[in-house]
Structures are given as structure tokens and as C-alpha cells.
Design an enzyme around this catalytic site. Structure first.
Site, PDB file in Angstrom:
ATOM      1  CB  ALA A 117      -0.929   0.003   1.215  1.00 20.07           C
ATOM      2  CG  ASN A 146       1.601  -6.619   6.023  1.00 18.10           C
ATOM      3  OD1 ASN A 146       2.261  -7.337   6.761  1.00 18.10           O
ATOM      4  ND2 ASN A 146       0.480  -7.020   5.469  1.00 18.10           N
ATOM      5  CG  HIS A 195       0.214   4.109   5.068  1.00 15.67           C
ATOM      6  ND1 HIS A 195       0.024   3.370   6.218  1.00 15.67           N
ATOM      7  CD2 HIS A 195      -0.560   3.539   4.120  1.00 15.67           C
ATOM      8  CE1 HIS A 195      -0.820   2.389   5.965  1.00 15.67           C
ATOM      9  NE2 HIS A 195      -1.197   2.474   4.707  1.00 15.67           N
TER      10      HIS A 195
END
Length: 260
Positions: free
Chosen positions: A112, A181, A211
Site C-alpha cells: 500500500a 505491513n 501513511h
């Protein structure tokens, strides 16, 4: 030569990857079959042993436990492995087993996030001084089995952004195995688990999963911000992840130069 690919797992990630391979959406790659005890959703099914015989590349898309149990066996068979559940690599014993199990090569899917190539380059020039990743998601996906009732309720009922946990990347990736992850991926790119701090934030207003990665070192200062739509099938992962996996498969199958 066409790359034969087996996919372990047929959920939100694996199912999308397998379907695209089956439909011929990735040039020079084809689906050998899907390994999943829950079924392959109408796609060709294989046992694990049959997948090792049929595939040039195995894509792990079934979670950290599956990677720990099956990953070393893939590499030991001489078959290449593409890892999606990077958070499992917080376990040094598993990482060592994958690296030393056999002649199969291990590849890591970026999942991602982006910017990992730049972090790797910067870390190669000289050790990074500090790296931080702040992950923000809707509260329900951050509730974990290890939380007591009070903490789980605090996360679920957060009226606004709430810092759930902060700590070393290894610790946070292990504590939130379906949601971080990315923290493990950043640490592996930086080449140092200890230099990376991870922060997990629950925000009921977060329609997108974000993020924010910051890093500094001899090469310079860096900031990457990624905002992904959660998967409608599994809100703990981002909708873009299977397409990042397909991009990685396409790169491995490509006959011409590609950016990695």
C-alpha cells in the site's frame, strides 16, 4: 517464456490477483492455480504440492501464518516467492529461514505504499538518522484481540483522531498484523528495524487510509504521504494492494527494462 504463477489465498488480495492472471491481464504471466482450503471462487485450484510443481512463482496472499508455514517450503523447492504479508518478517527466524531455505528467490511486494526505492537508496548512501511512519485508519480495523475491553472500547468510540500505539516498527507490525505491513516494509527498506518509529492512529473521519513516512540521513530529508481507499471486501487492507502485487508480478515477468 510465460511466467507460471500460483497464488496462496483467494481473499481480497489473492482473489483479485488470481482473477487478473487468469484473465490474461498481466503480459507474459499466467495463473497456474489457487491454493486455498476455502475454495478458489471459480478459478483453477491446486494443492500446495501441486503448486510447487506447476509454478515458477508463488504469490503469498494468505496472511502471516501462511507465510510462516509455507514460505520456507516454497523457497526450499527452488520456486520463487512473492511476499505480501511483510509484517511476518518481524520474526528474525522466519526471515533467516526464507533467506537460507533453498534456491528460490524471495521478492517483497510494496503493497500500500511507495517511496521504498528512495529509502533504500538513501540508506545505502549512509545510515538513516530517523524514520517515522504514521498510519491512520478507521477505528474498527485497529481493534486487536490482545486489547482488553476498555482499550477496545476506547478505540471503537474515538470521537476524533486517537493515537492508539507508538513504538519501534518491529513491535507495531507484530501488534497490528493486518494493518501495519507497511511499517515492516519501511523498516526493511531502511535496513534497520531500530531506527524506524511507527505510530498507529484511529480516526473515525478517515475515509482514506493514510501513511505518512518521514526520514532523514546523510542523503537528505524525505517525506511521503499515501492516502488509499480501503478495500470494500476487507477494510484492514487498501484497495490498491492487489494491483501493487500485479505490478510486481508484471515486473518479474517482463522481458524489457522496468522500474523496480
Amino acid at each position: 517464456m510465460t511466467l507460471s504463477v500460483a497464488v496462496i489465498g483467494c481473499g481480497a488480495i489473492g482473489g483479485t490477483v488470481a482473477r487478473a492472471l487468469h484473465d490474461g491481464d498481466v503480459p507474459d504471466a499466467r495463473l497456474a492455480g489457487v491454493v486455498d482450503p476455502a475454495g478458489a471462487r471459480g478459478l483453477p485450484e491446486l494443492s500446495f504440492d501441486a503448486a510447487l510443481r506447476a509454478a515458477d512463482l508463488v504469490v503469498e496472499a494468505a496472511g502471516q501464518r501462511a507465510l510462516a508455514e509455507l514460505g520456507p517450503r516454497v523457497v526450499a523447492s527452488g520456486t520463487d516467492l512473492l511476499v505480501v504479508s511483510i509484517g511476518a518478517l518481524t520474526d528474525d527466524a522466519l526471515l533467516h529461514a526464507l533467506n537460507g531455505a533453498g534456491t528460490g528467490r524471495v521478492h517483497l511486494a510494496c503493497g500500500a505504499i511507495g517511496g521504498l526505492d528512495m529509502l533504500r537508496a538513501a540508506a545505502r548512501m549512509g545510515p538513516l538518522d530517523a524514520v517515522r511512519i504514521v498510519t491512520t485508519k478507521k477505528p474498527p480495523g485497529l481493534v486487536q484481540p490482545w486489547m482488553d475491553d476498555a482499550e477496545a472500547a476506547r478505540v471503537r468510540s474515538a470521537p476524533g483522531p486517537l493515537e492508539v500505539r507508538r513504538g519501534p516498527a518491529r513491535e507495531i507490525a507484530a501488534a497490528f498484523p493486518k494493518s501495519t505491513n507497511v511499517a515492516a516494509a519501511v523498516a526493511l527498506a531502511a535496513g534497520d528495524w531500530d531506527v524506524v518509529e511507527a505510530v498507529v492512529v484511529a480516526d473515525p473521519g478517515a475515509d482514506l487510509t493514510s501513511h505518512v513516512i518521514t526520514a532523514s540521513g546523510p542523503a537528505g530529508e524525505y517525506r511521503f504521504e499515501i492516502r488509499n481507499r480501503p478495500s470494500p471486501r476487507n477494510p484492514t487492507t487498501s484497495q490498491v494492494v492487489p494491483y501493487a502485487v500485479l505490478k510486481a508480478v508484471g515486473d518479474l515477468a517482463a522481458r524489457t527494462g522496468v522500474f523496480r
